[in-house]
Design a protein around this motif. Structure first.
Motif, PDB file in Angstrom:
ATOM      1  N   ILE A   1       0.846  -1.198   0.000  1.00 60.92           N
ATOM      2  CA  ILE A   1       0.000   0.000   0.000  1.00 60.92           C
ATOM      3  C   ILE A   1       0.878   1.243   0.000  1.00 60.92           C
ATOM      4  CG2 ILE A   1      -1.635   1.372   1.335  1.00 60.92           C
ATOM      5  CD1 ILE A   1      -2.884  -1.148   2.354  1.00 60.92           C
ATOM      6  N   ILE A   2       1.872   1.248   0.900  1.00 58.84           N
ATOM      7  CA  ILE A   2       2.757   2.411   1.046  1.00 58.84           C
ATOM      8  C   ILE A   2       3.503   2.686  -0.254  1.00 58.84           C
ATOM      9  CG2 ILE A   2       4.805   3.268   2.246  1.00 58.84           C
ATOM     10  CD1 ILE A   2       3.840   1.606   4.694  1.00 58.84           C
TER      11      ILE A   2
ATOM     12  N   ASP B   1       2.178  10.319  -1.734  1.00 54.46           N
ATOM     13  CA  ASP B   1       0.915  10.573  -1.033  1.00 54.46           C
ATOM     14  C   ASP B   1       0.821   9.851   0.307  1.00 54.46           C
ATOM     15  OD1 ASP B   1      -0.010  12.212  -3.073  1.00 54.46           O
ATOM     16  OD2 ASP B   1      -0.940  10.544  -4.169  1.00 54.46           O
ATOM     17  N   TYR B   2       1.809   9.027   0.607  1.00 54.37           N
ATOM     18  CA  TYR B   2       1.795   8.332   1.896  1.00 54.37           C
ATOM     19  C   TYR B   2       1.976   9.350   3.015  1.00 54.37           C
ATOM     20  CZ  TYR B   2       3.285   5.281   5.713  1.00 54.37           C
ATOM     21  OH  TYR B   2       3.421   4.645   6.925  1.00 54.37           O
ATOM     22  N   ARG B   3       1.128   9.276   4.038  1.00 54.84           N
ATOM     23  CA  ARG B   3       1.099  10.280   5.108  1.00 54.84           C
ATOM     24  C   ARG B   3       1.730   9.809   6.413  1.00 54.84           C
ATOM     25  NH1 ARG B   3      -5.259  11.088   4.333  1.00 54.84           N
ATOM     26  NH2 ARG B   3      -4.978   8.883   3.759  1.00 54.84           N
TER      27      ARG B   3
ATOM     28  N   ILE C   1      -1.110   4.408   7.632  1.00 53.03           N
ATOM     29  CA  ILE C   1      -2.069   3.869   6.656  1.00 53.03           C
ATOM     30  C   ILE C   1      -3.484   4.083   7.178  1.00 53.03           C
ATOM     31  CG2 ILE C   1      -2.893   1.796   5.477  1.00 53.03           C
ATOM     32  CD1 ILE C   1      -0.070   0.717   5.550  1.00 53.03           C
ATOM     33  N   TYR C   2      -4.273   4.837   6.420  1.00 50.02           N
ATOM     34  CA  TYR C   2      -5.651   5.106   6.789  1.00 50.02           C
ATOM     35  C   TYR C   2      -6.577   4.134   6.045  1.00 50.02           C
ATOM     36  CZ  TYR C   2      -3.837   9.426   8.803  1.00 50.02           C
ATOM     37  OH  TYR C   2      -3.140  10.329   9.554  1.00 50.02           O
ATOM     38  N   ARG C   3      -7.810   4.057   6.525  1.00 55.96           N
ATOM     39  CA  ARG C   3      -8.782   3.193   5.866  1.00 55.96           C
ATOM     40  C   ARG C   3      -8.958   3.594   4.402  1.00 55.96           C
ATOM     41  NH1 ARG C   3     -10.359  -1.649   6.063  1.00 55.96           N
ATOM     42  NH2 ARG C   3     -10.190  -1.422   8.353  1.00 55.96           N
ATOM     43  N   SER C   4      -8.897   4.886   4.139  1.00 57.48           N
ATOM     44  CA  SER C   4      -9.036   5.351   2.753  1.00 57.48           C
ATOM     45  C   SER C   4      -7.871   4.863   1.889  1.00 57.48           C
ATOM     46  CB  SER C   4      -9.098   6.882   2.708  1.00 57.48           C
ATOM     47  OG  SER C   4      -7.919   7.456   3.274  1.00 57.48           O
ATOM     48  N   ASP C   5      -6.688   4.696   2.493  1.00 49.57           N
ATOM     49  CA  ASP C   5      -5.542   4.172   1.744  1.00 49.57           C
ATOM     50  C   ASP C   5      -5.749   2.698   1.401  1.00 49.57           C
ATOM     51  OD1 ASP C   5      -4.236   6.637   2.021  1.00 49.57           O
ATOM     52  OD2 ASP C   5      -3.331   6.043   3.931  1.00 49.57           O
ATOM     53  N   ILE C   6      -6.312   1.967   2.348  1.00 49.40           N
ATOM     54  CA  ILE C   6      -6.574   0.549   2.106  1.00 49.40           C
ATOM     55  C   ILE C   6      -7.599   0.376   0.993  1.00 49.40           C
ATOM     56  CG2 ILE C   6      -7.486  -1.580   3.129  1.00 49.40           C
ATOM     57  CD1 ILE C   6      -6.391  -0.629   5.827  1.00 49.40           C
ATOM     58  N   ASN C   7      -8.572   1.281   0.960  1.00 45.38           N
ATOM     59  CA  ASN C   7      -9.642   1.176  -0.029  1.00 45.38           C
ATOM     60  C   ASN C   7      -9.238   1.729  -1.399  1.00 45.38           C
ATOM     61  OD1 ASN C   7     -11.380  -0.007   1.828  1.00 45.38           O
ATOM     62  ND2 ASN C   7     -12.169   1.978   2.527  1.00 45.38           N
ATOM     63  N   GLN C   8      -8.179   2.528  -1.429  1.00 45.91           N
ATOM     64  CA  GLN C   8      -7.790   3.162  -2.692  1.00 45.91           C
ATOM     65  C   GLN C   8      -7.111   2.143  -3.616  1.00 45.91           C
ATOM     66  OE1 GLN C   8      -5.393   6.702  -2.251  1.00 45.91           O
ATOM     67  NE2 GLN C   8      -4.552   6.537  -4.317  1.00 45.91           N
ATOM     68  N   TYR C   9      -7.548   2.132  -4.853  1.00 41.78           N
ATOM     69  CA  TYR C   9      -6.944   1.202  -5.801  1.00 41.78           C
ATOM     70  C   TYR C   9      -5.648   1.778  -6.353  1.00 41.78           C
ATOM     71  CZ  TYR C   9      -5.818  -1.508  -9.891  1.00 41.78           C
ATOM     72  OH  TYR C   9      -5.138  -2.266 -10.801  1.00 41.78           O
ATOM     73  N   THR C  10      -4.563   0.996  -6.258  1.00 43.89           N
ATOM     74  CA  THR C  10      -3.339   1.212  -7.021  1.00 43.89           C
ATOM     75  C   THR C  10      -2.895  -0.165  -7.508  1.00 43.89           C
ATOM     76  OG1 THR C  10      -1.617   0.840  -5.322  1.00 43.89           O
ATOM     77  CG2 THR C  10      -2.686   3.016  -5.347  1.00 43.89           C
ATOM     78  N   PRO C  11      -2.063  -0.231  -8.532  1.00 42.98           N
ATOM     79  CA  PRO C  11      -1.601  -1.548  -8.998  1.00 42.98           C
ATOM     80  C   PRO C  11      -0.821  -2.311  -7.932  1.00 42.98           C
ATOM     81  CG  PRO C  11      -1.160   0.148 -10.639  1.00 42.98           C
ATOM     82  CD  PRO C  11      -1.584   0.855  -9.394  1.00 42.98           C
ATOM     83  N   TYR C  12      -0.407  -1.608  -6.864  1.00 44.62           N
ATOM     84  CA  TYR C  12       0.416  -2.243  -5.828  1.00 44.62           C
ATOM     85  C   TYR C  12      -0.365  -2.578  -4.562  1.00 44.62           C
ATOM     86  CZ  TYR C  12       4.439  -1.011  -8.676  1.00 44.62           C
ATOM     87  OH  TYR C  12       5.337  -0.916  -9.718  1.00 44.62           O
ATOM     88  N   ASN C  13      -1.589  -2.129  -4.465  1.00 47.08           N
ATOM     89  CA  ASN C  13      -2.367  -2.344  -3.249  1.00 47.08           C
ATOM     90  C   ASN C  13      -2.880  -3.782  -3.219  1.00 47.08           C
ATOM     91  OD1 ASN C  13      -4.073  -2.397  -1.081  1.00 47.08           O
ATOM     92  ND2 ASN C  13      -5.197  -0.536  -1.638  1.00 47.08           N
ATOM     93  N   THR C  14      -2.170  -4.630  -2.470  1.00 47.40           N
ATOM     94  CA  THR C  14      -2.519  -6.057  -2.450  1.00 47.40           C
ATOM     95  C   THR C  14      -3.731  -6.354  -1.577  1.00 47.40           C
ATOM     96  OG1 THR C  14      -0.841  -6.381  -0.715  1.00 47.40           O
ATOM     97  CG2 THR C  14      -0.202  -6.866  -3.001  1.00 47.40           C
ATOM     98  N   TYR C  15      -4.361  -5.299  -1.010  1.00 40.35           N
ATOM     99  CA  TYR C  15      -5.681  -5.462  -0.405  1.00 40.35           C
ATOM    100  C   TYR C  15      -6.770  -5.389  -1.486  1.00 40.35           C
ATOM    101  CZ  TYR C  15      -3.956  -5.012   4.405  1.00 40.35           C
ATOM    102  OH  TYR C  15      -3.316  -5.212   5.612  1.00 40.35           O
TER     103      TYR C  15
END
Length: 341
Positions: free
Chosen positions: A255-256, A262-264, A267-281
Motif C-alpha cells: 500500500i505504502i 501521497d503516503y502520510r 495507513i488510513y482506511r481510505s488508503d486501504i480502499n484506494q486502488y493502485t496496482p500495488y495495493n494487495t488489499y
C-alpha cells in the motif's frame, strides 16, 4: 634550461650523497614514518589527489606543499634512487599518519588508489539509491537527467522489467575516484542476476511463482515485512500459503509503495480502499514489480520458505511477529499486541 638545471642539481645532490657514503642514510630516512604508531592513533588518514599529467617532481612539490613530506628535493632524489619516481598514476590516494615517504610513493607509483565505499541497505528503494549516488563527492554522475527506465535500458536492454525496483543487489560496493554511478549500478545489477540465478536453481518444488522476476517481487514484500532474519522463512510461508489458496496478500508495505509521495506516515482506511496496482488489499496475486531491493536472505527465504499452515501475522512490537493459522487467532493477536497498546 630549467630542466637542465634540475638534473644538474640532482646530480650534485647524488654526488654529495655518494661521496659522503650517505646513500644508506638516505634510504633509512626515506623509510621513516612521519609519526610514531602511538601518535598515528591521534590522526585520521587524509586524501591526496594526483592530477593527470603529473610528473615525479611535481608530485614531490605538491606533497611538500601540503605537508605530507619534508625536504622536497631530497625526497625526489630518494624516489629517483629507490623507485621509478616518474612512473606515477593519477588518482586519489590515502595518506596515513604513519606513512613513510616511500610508502606514499609506492602507493602512487603502483596506482593503489583509495577505495571509497557505498552501502545500499536491504529494503531500500531505487529513488534512495539515486540520491546516494548523486551526493558522493568522488563518484561521477552520468545518469543525471535520465529516467529510471533510461538507466535500466542502458544497463540491460533485455532486463525482465524496465522498472528498476528490485533489479539491483543491496550491498557495500567499493570504488575508486572517477568511477561513474552507472558503473556501480551495472555491478549491482550483475550481482542481483547472479544471486537470483543461483537461488532460483535451488528453489523448492511447487511454489506459486513461475519466473525469477516473480521471486524478486515476492522477496521484496518479505524484505519489507520483517527485518528479523529468522522470521523471513515464516513470513514467506504465509504469502506462499495465501497465493496457493487464492487469498489476497494484504501486505501493508505494498500500500505504502503504491501511494508514493501521497503516503502520510500512517495507513488510513481510505488508503486501504484506494486502488493502485500495488495495493494487495485490492488486487489479486502479486503487484506488477518489486517494491524494494530484496537482499540475499529474503530471496532465499522466498524460494525456500518454511513449511507452515500460517495465513496471518501481526507485529509483537519488538521487531518480531505473532503468526496465526486462522482469522480468529489473528484477531486475538491483533487485540493483544496492537489495539490494546
Amino acid at each position: 634550461m630549467a630542466r637542465l638545471l634540475k638534473y644538474i642539481l640532482i646530480l650534485l645532490v647524488l654526488g654529495a650523497l655518494l661521496a659522503g657514503g650517505s646513500v644508506a642514510a638516505l634510504y633509512w630516512w626515506f623509510n621513516q614514518p612521519r609519526v610514531t604508531m602511538q601518535e598515528a592513533d591521534l590522526f585520521s588518514p587524509v586524501l591526496f589527489e594526483v592530477p593527470r599529467g603529473s610528473n615525479g617532481r611535481q608530485l614531490t612539490e605538491k606533497l611538500a606543499a601540503e605537508g605530507y613530506i619534508e625536504h622536497s628535493l631530497m625526497n625526489y632524489v630518494a624516489a629517483r634512487l629507490f623507485m621509478n619516481a616518474d612512473h606515477i598514476r593519477a588518482g586519489v590516494y590515502a595518506v596515513h599518519p604513519a606513512d613513510s615517504p616511500r610508502s606514499i610513493w609506492h602507493r602512487v607509483v603502483n596506482g593503489q588508489q583509495h577505495l571509497f565505499q557505498m552501502t545500499f541497505i536491504e529494503g531500500s528503494e531505487f529513488s534512495q539509491w539515486r540520491d546516494q549516488l548523486a551526493t558522493h563527492d568522488y563518484l561521477e554522475t552520468v545518469t543525471e537527467g535520465l529516467t529510471d527506465q533510461d538507466i535500466v535500458a542502458m544497463i540491460d536492454p533485455d532486463a525482465p522489467a524496465q522498472h528498476p525496483e528490485g533489479l539491483f543487489f543491496p550491498d557495500t560496493y567499493r570504488f575508486t575516484a572517477g568511477t561513474t554511478d552507472l558503473q556501480l549500478l551495472r555491478q549491482a545489477y550483475g550481482r542481483m542476476q547472479q544471486t537470483l540465478d543461483e537461488l532460483w536453481a535451488e528453489r523448492q518444488d511447487g511454489l506459486p511463482i513461475s519466473a525469477p522476476y516473480q521471486a524478486l517481487i515476492l522477496a521484496s514484500i518479505v524484505e519489507k515485512e520483517t527485518g528479523a532474519t529468522h522470521e523471513r522463512g515464516l513470513v514467506a510461508s504465509v504469502f506462499v500459503n495465501r497465493l496457493h489458496t487464492g487469498m489476497r496478500l494484504q501486505s501493508d508495505p505494498t500500500i505504502i509503495y503504491g501511494l508514493g509521495d501521497d503516503y502520510r506516515g500512517v495507513i488510513y482506511r481510505s488508503d486501504i480502499n484506494q486502488y493502485t496496482p500495488y495495493n494487495t488489499y485490492r488486487i489479486n496475486g502479486l503487484p506488477p514489480t518489486p517494491i524494494a531491493m530484496p537482499g540475499y536472505e529474503a530471496i532465499r527465504a522466498t524460494l525456500n520458505p518454511e513449511q507452515s499452515d500460517y495465513f496471518y501475522f501481526v507485529s509483537s512490537n519488538d521487531g518480531q511477529h505473532i503468526f496465526s493459522r486462522t482469522l480468529e487467532e489473528h484477531n486475538r493477536a491483533v487485540y493483544q499486541y496492537q489495539r490494546n497498546q
